[in-house]
Enzyme design. Structure first.
Site, PDB file in Angstrom:
ATOM      1  N   CYS A 137       0.645  75.225  26.281  1.00 10.34           N
ATOM      2  CA  CYS A 137      -0.475  74.404  25.833  1.00 10.34           C
ATOM      3  C   CYS A 137       0.019  73.211  25.025  1.00 10.34           C
ATOM      4  O   CYS A 137       0.965  73.336  24.246  1.00 10.34           O
ATOM      5  CB  CYS A 137      -1.402  75.207  24.937  1.00 10.34           C
ATOM      6  SG  CYS A 137      -1.994  76.764  25.607  1.00 10.34           S
ATOM      7  N   CYS A 138      -0.654  72.105  25.210  1.00  9.31           N
ATOM      8  CA  CYS A 138      -0.517  70.952  24.322  1.00  9.31           C
ATOM      9  C   CYS A 138      -1.857  70.220  24.360  1.00  9.31           C
ATOM     10  O   CYS A 138      -2.779  70.664  25.041  1.00  9.31           O
ATOM     11  CB  CYS A 138       0.667  70.061  24.687  1.00  9.31           C
ATOM     12  SG  CYS A 138       0.516  69.130  26.220  1.00  9.31           S
ATOM     13  N   TRP A 139      -1.982  69.120  23.643  1.00 11.95           N
ATOM     14  CA  TRP A 139      -3.281  68.463  23.512  1.00 11.95           C
ATOM     15  C   TRP A 139      -3.918  68.181  24.860  1.00 11.95           C
ATOM     16  O   TRP A 139      -5.074  68.515  25.104  1.00 11.95           O
ATOM     17  CB  TRP A 139      -3.140  67.208  22.664  1.00 11.95           C
ATOM     18  CG  TRP A 139      -4.454  66.637  22.235  1.00 11.95           C
ATOM     19  CD1 TRP A 139      -4.948  65.415  22.554  1.00 11.95           C
ATOM     20  CD2 TRP A 139      -5.450  67.264  21.417  1.00 11.95           C
ATOM     21  NE1 TRP A 139      -6.194  65.232  21.987  1.00 11.95           N
ATOM     22  CE2 TRP A 139      -6.522  66.365  21.275  1.00 11.95           C
ATOM     23  CE3 TRP A 139      -5.547  68.502  20.794  1.00 11.95           C
ATOM     24  CZ2 TRP A 139      -7.660  66.662  20.539  1.00 11.95           C
ATOM     25  CZ3 TRP A 139      -6.683  68.795  20.051  1.00 11.95           C
ATOM     26  CH2 TRP A 139      -7.725  67.874  19.941  1.00 11.95           C
TER      27      TRP A 139
ATOM     28  N   LEU B 118      -5.428  71.754  25.082  1.00 13.15           N
ATOM     29  CA  LEU B 118      -6.096  72.204  23.859  1.00 13.15           C
ATOM     30  C   LEU B 118      -7.355  71.386  23.596  1.00 13.15           C
ATOM     31  O   LEU B 118      -8.292  71.859  22.962  1.00 13.15           O
ATOM     32  CB  LEU B 118      -5.149  72.097  22.670  1.00 13.15           C
ATOM     33  CG  LEU B 118      -3.916  72.997  22.724  1.00 13.15           C
ATOM     34  CD1 LEU B 118      -2.941  72.629  21.616  1.00 13.15           C
ATOM     35  CD2 LEU B 118      -4.309  74.463  22.642  1.00 13.15           C
TER      36      LEU B 118
END
Length: 151
Positions: A64-66, A108
């Site tokens: 996960c990342c932004w 995210l």
């Protein structure tokens, strides 16, 4: 199933992801901002989670990342990993079915808790296709990994 999970930020949806996976009976290993003292850089933690899959230490990973883009790019640099950025259940189903994806990448920012559940339901319900064309495409991707690591 053992699943490695990475996130570059300790966001509510990342915490919900851990809860959902554990509620489904999975053994979860965390990286990045979800692991005390872990490197929270998206490239580092995504690589760490993906390496677990490539070495067989984990059955699958969720990175996960932004936006989910950086996490998916980093994970896909690890030979043997087929990471798919999924923003809906249909894409998650197709990624598992046609691409035999072994790493799920999530945003995210875009993933709400209800959507997360739908994506995970589809991801875990789907099985890799046994159709010759689909298997050949997955084999071709594996050959790309080999060619990339050759001198």
């Amino acid at each position: 199933m053992r699943i490695s999970v990475s996130s570059d930020m300790d966001e509510p949806v990342a915490r919900a992801l851990l809860g959902q996976l554990r509620d489904r009976g999975h053994d979860v290993v965390t990286y990045g901002a979800l692991s005390p003292g872990g490197d929270p850089q998206w490239a580092a933690c995504s690589e760490a989670a993906a390496r677990e899959v490539a070495t067989g230490s984990a059955d699958q990973a969720v990175v996960c990342c932004w936006t989910g883009t950086g996490a998916s790019i980093a994970a896909n640099k690890v030979p043997g990993v087929r990471a798919a950025l999924c923003t809906d259940a249909y894409t998650a189903d197709g990624a598992r079915r046609w691409n035999d994806a072994n790493v799920l990448a999530l945003s995210l920012r875009l993933t709400s808790e209800p959507l997360l559940k739908e994506i995970l339901d589809a991801w875990f319900a789907a099985e890799a296709s046994s159709e010759a064309e689909d298997r050949e495409n997955v084999a071709r991707v594996a050959r790309l990994d080999i060619a990339r690591s050759a001198p």
